[in-house]
Design an enzyme around this catalytic site. Structure first.
Site, PDB file in Angstrom:
ATOM      1  N   HIS C 199       7.821 -47.606  10.376  1.00  0.00           N
ATOM      2  CA  HIS C 199       7.647 -48.109   9.009  1.00  0.00           C
ATOM      3  C   HIS C 199       6.236 -48.650   8.883  1.00  0.00           C
ATOM      4  CE1 HIS C 199       8.788 -49.551   5.070  1.00  0.00           C
ATOM      5  NE2 HIS C 199       8.177 -50.679   5.361  1.00  0.00           N
ATOM      6  N   GLY C 208      10.952 -51.030   2.369  1.00  0.00           N
ATOM      7  CA  GLY C 208      11.085 -50.118   1.246  1.00  0.00           C
ATOM      8  C   GLY C 208       9.842 -49.293   0.998  1.00  0.00           C
ATOM      9  N   LEU C 234      18.367 -50.082   5.334  1.00  0.00           N
ATOM     10  CA  LEU C 234      16.998 -49.575   5.343  1.00  0.00           C
ATOM     11  C   LEU C 234      16.000 -50.576   5.925  1.00  0.00           C
ATOM     12  CD1 LEU C 234      15.167 -47.209   4.405  1.00  0.00           C
ATOM     13  CD2 LEU C 234      14.818 -48.476   2.278  1.00  0.00           C
ATOM     14  N   ASP C 235      15.193 -50.126   6.872  1.00  0.00           N
ATOM     15  CA  ASP C 235      14.100 -50.922   7.442  1.00  0.00           C
ATOM     16  C   ASP C 235      14.583 -52.225   8.067  1.00  0.00           C
ATOM     17  OD1 ASP C 235      12.352 -48.964   6.606  1.00  0.00           O
ATOM     18  OD2 ASP C 235      11.915 -49.954   4.714  1.00  0.00           O
ATOM     19  N   ASP C 236      15.833 -52.212   8.521  1.00  0.00           N
ATOM     20  CA  ASP C 236      16.398 -53.448   9.063  1.00  0.00           C
ATOM     21  C   ASP C 236      16.847 -53.315  10.516  1.00  0.00           C
ATOM     22  OD1 ASP C 236      17.224 -56.170   8.527  1.00  0.00           O
ATOM     23  OD2 ASP C 236      19.275 -55.424   8.823  1.00  0.00           O
TER      24      ASP C 236
END
Lengths: 291, 291, 291, 291
Positions: C199, C208, C234-236
């Site tokens: 990311h 995000g 998401l992205d976690d």
């Protein structure tokens, strides 16, 4: 300052100047450009307080109707009359670059991939190597590859061939991308172009051969890489960029070499980028980098 | 492993060992501790593949009913029988530290404020200086200050006085916090304690005097600081920690000196912390830092 | 510990284990290996003091005469009996990797060039993309390219095709090398392999879309990149590696994107390397990286 | 440009200006200074290409015979006529600073020791605290200490007292050196001075309370600190400086807090230095830092 536009009748010029400090230099150079219809995009000054030297990088658009070369030439004459040492470049000009390599390919691939992605405003006009190892890779990139072998006996002849090739191709910058030969003082004296080298240590520590082995033996906790202009004194030229990475006792010499590859790529890539963008001014054995 | 507890009948030991590698070393040392009722809190190994040397830091709680010193002594004997060079420390022991200073006060304040905030498990038993400049500051911190002037003629006598003082106070570590005298080979030979020095450059670059001036002259793009054990060869002892900070042509020598102060503080503070936590193992002219 | 040798009858095993802490775990695991004729090459422990969890990575050579798989299986059983969660890998096994890409090629080239230079112990068995842009580049590297277009409507079918392909090829790791699609919770639930994503921000800041635009708008002074395991949120997912680079007001969004490419390459490359070397242990939503 | 001298009849002025970009701005401002007998020491420009805003920091010596204030006032008027938003400061003026603290003392000591060593061109006119913990330390430094307790009920009155004190003392900058109270929108609205806060995370990650706990829970691999101007929206003001430090699974929350102290000190110290040197221009919710 005013918006850069892409109107065909406009050109962008970059001047790098330095000379004895005196009152009014910023006003004079920026005033000249304004009076001549130019728009300053960037202007960056530095003053060496001890040496009383003034340094400036100034980037501007010369307006429609004015010939580009004439503007650059006129500004150069103007600044020289102020006692300045001046170089003016047309930002649209693509620097003609030759990359010298041997067998290591990490800086080679890195530079070319950045160039292909549009990071570098230049033309790569030759890959020159004393080995054939990277010939196929160069061809894959559709770049002309020149194999010029070098031995102790043939070195003078090889360097003459390298110089002749560079002259023929109009080379304006040579990048030693882990080229494993020392360019002689004779070569550097005759070269009409600057040469950027990447040394795999934090200079002045560990100049000369096998710096990662030297670093491992000394037990340093950081390894480094240094991009510099090549001069007749080995690993002693003006430093453009340096960086370091942390290592521990767990890292073998091989680990240092592997970790060092990332440093070498990033430091060389940054130095080349600054050079191509006319951001590096050599001054004595040092550089002023307008970043 | 098992929870550390603060039961009075428990003590925590730390062993640092190294010696020729051989099969089963981890099993043997951890097995001995388990069989003797100890609980390993941390165990960290390193193996120098080339030299075939094994290194280990092992920290464990010796259980109730067992005398601490006997456990430490027994483990030492056990590991020595495995061919290891061993040091065992009681983690509860507060190392007795003397700080040597001259006129610069940034490392001096930094070390003492960290100590006062509980960062360091030690007793500061003396501030020793060749000048009186920091006497009032030491007294403010309620730390005993010893003024031992040093001139070219009186250096041997001064060093004898320093050694006698350290011996009298039971000093176990000397920290040269920008102490501006070179400790002689004679002093270091007689000292029964290690000496940590902070050198204001990225060693081995710019050893010796005025490193920031040297760095400025060379035009490096990073400045550094190095904490190392002092040895008779100036600025050549085993490196414990190093760090760097970015500088540009805009930085004067004075700026480098100012920026360097932060580096010196942080690098020295980290090295001292590792030393006090028994994390540094000296091996030849290098260190293994179990961090 | 003892020298690794390349004798055919020896194999190297790596175990990652974690579970409730208890006395004697280091002694027990290292003792088992020693008694079974193995030689420990590396052993690294961690103890979460609050949660009272023990973590270990242990790498050893299983000796001649002993079948590798049997040794691995026996150790697994032994450690499970100690209450540990265990994974054992044969270090000689080459992980089967699929790289998912879209149009950005910097991480794609970077990973493959590192792999070609021998940095990664894996086989790249497929390049999977929702676009054809990198097909020729993949073929140049002689890597099989699979074009699986994805639209809002076809996404379930496309993911089913991706999963079927990965299953057929025996994929053990998927790397999202700036693959510009979110893998659905359904995909991740069915996948029998971990997925590493890069990311382009310092998570949890700027999760995000368009993180460089978000960073520019917020006026941060550092930009970052984060490699993590993909999870349905998401992205976690568990973070493996992060790094940052300094930016100033002079940097436009485009500059952030360009500078960020270097971060993304280096952070993803490091995370992949640790994963392939069995150095990453997932624990809750975090990782323990034995580097 | 010309040498700065310390002649009594000369003063050094610093202007920070920004406004809509237009051709000739550099020429006009530098021309004005030259024509009015000033010598530019430093001039730094920035242009936000998208927003078409011009930013400039210009530092010059106003010559003998000219009243300082008149020169500053005249330049301000001149630049305002160009459509610029302008602040002009006399470099000789010592900014009057109040430091707000609670119980943590690391930033407090750090700022004061830097100030005492001559790093900061300011007068520290008050230490303000809601606790008495640092009263003795302030007195040791011979700095006036003001104890203004704050509870939920007394907060409005306490803030009124703080404002009255700052007004009485002519405070021009408040530094929240880990002051553990949120200043209300009312306070910030009435304050005639900027307020610099140090937040112990890499904003916008982990805004609000207990950021090190948040970072530990999320499992990030870097922790950060952010110095910013306080605005009514908590932890959302213009960022001046940020930095990070690497952490691993081995670090407990307490370790993060300890490591974070160094970050907080260095980031806040740098932000304060830039502010005092008139290098920070606030623009929307961002800063332009002319370093």
């Amino acid at each position: 300052m005013s918006s850069a536009n892409t109107n065909n009748t406009e050109t962008t010029l970059v001047a790098l100047l330095h000379g004895p400090d005196q009152p009014g230099l910023v006003a004079k150079t920026s005033g000249w450009i304004y009076e001549n219809g130019g728009n300053i995009l960037h202007a960056d000054q530095h003053r060496d307080m001890q040496a009383e030297i003034f340094f400036q990088r100034i980037e501007w658009t010369a307006t429609a109707g004015k010939g580009l070369s004439s503007d650059g030439t006129l500004f150069k004459r103007f600044a020289e009359n102020l006692g300045m040492n001046v170089r003016v470049a047309n930002a649209a000009h693509r620097t003609r670059v030759a990359i010298f390599v041997s067998k290591f390919d990490h800086c080679f691939h890195d530079l070319i991939l950045r160039w292909k992605s549009g990071d570098y405003h230049c033309d790569i006009v030759a890959i020159v190597s004393n080995h054939r190892d990277l010939e196929a890779a160069a061809q894959n990139y559709e770049l002309p590859f020149h194999h010029i072998p070098v031995t102790a006996e043939t070195k003078p002849a090889a360097e003459a061939a390298q110089l002749a090739l560079c002259e023929k191709l109009g080379v304006e910058l040579v990048i030693m991308a882990r080229y494993m030969q020392v360019l002689s003082a004779d070569f550097l004296g005759k070269a009409t172009f600057p040469v950027i080298n990447i040394h795999h240590s934090f200079l002045p520590a560990f100049a000369g051969g096998k710096p990662y082995h030297q670093a491992h033996t000394r037990g340093v906790k950081l390894i480094g890489a240094t991009a510099h202009y090549a001069t007749p004194v080995l690993d002693d030229g003006p430093i453009i960029q340096q960086d370091v990475a942390r290592v521990t006792h767990r890292h073998s010499v091989e680990d240092l070499i592997r970790k060092g590859r990332d440093l070498e790529k990033i430091v060389l890539a940054q130095a080349v980028r600054w050079h191509l963008d006319h951001r590096v001014l050599i001054y004595g054995n040092k550089t002023v980098v307008f970043d």
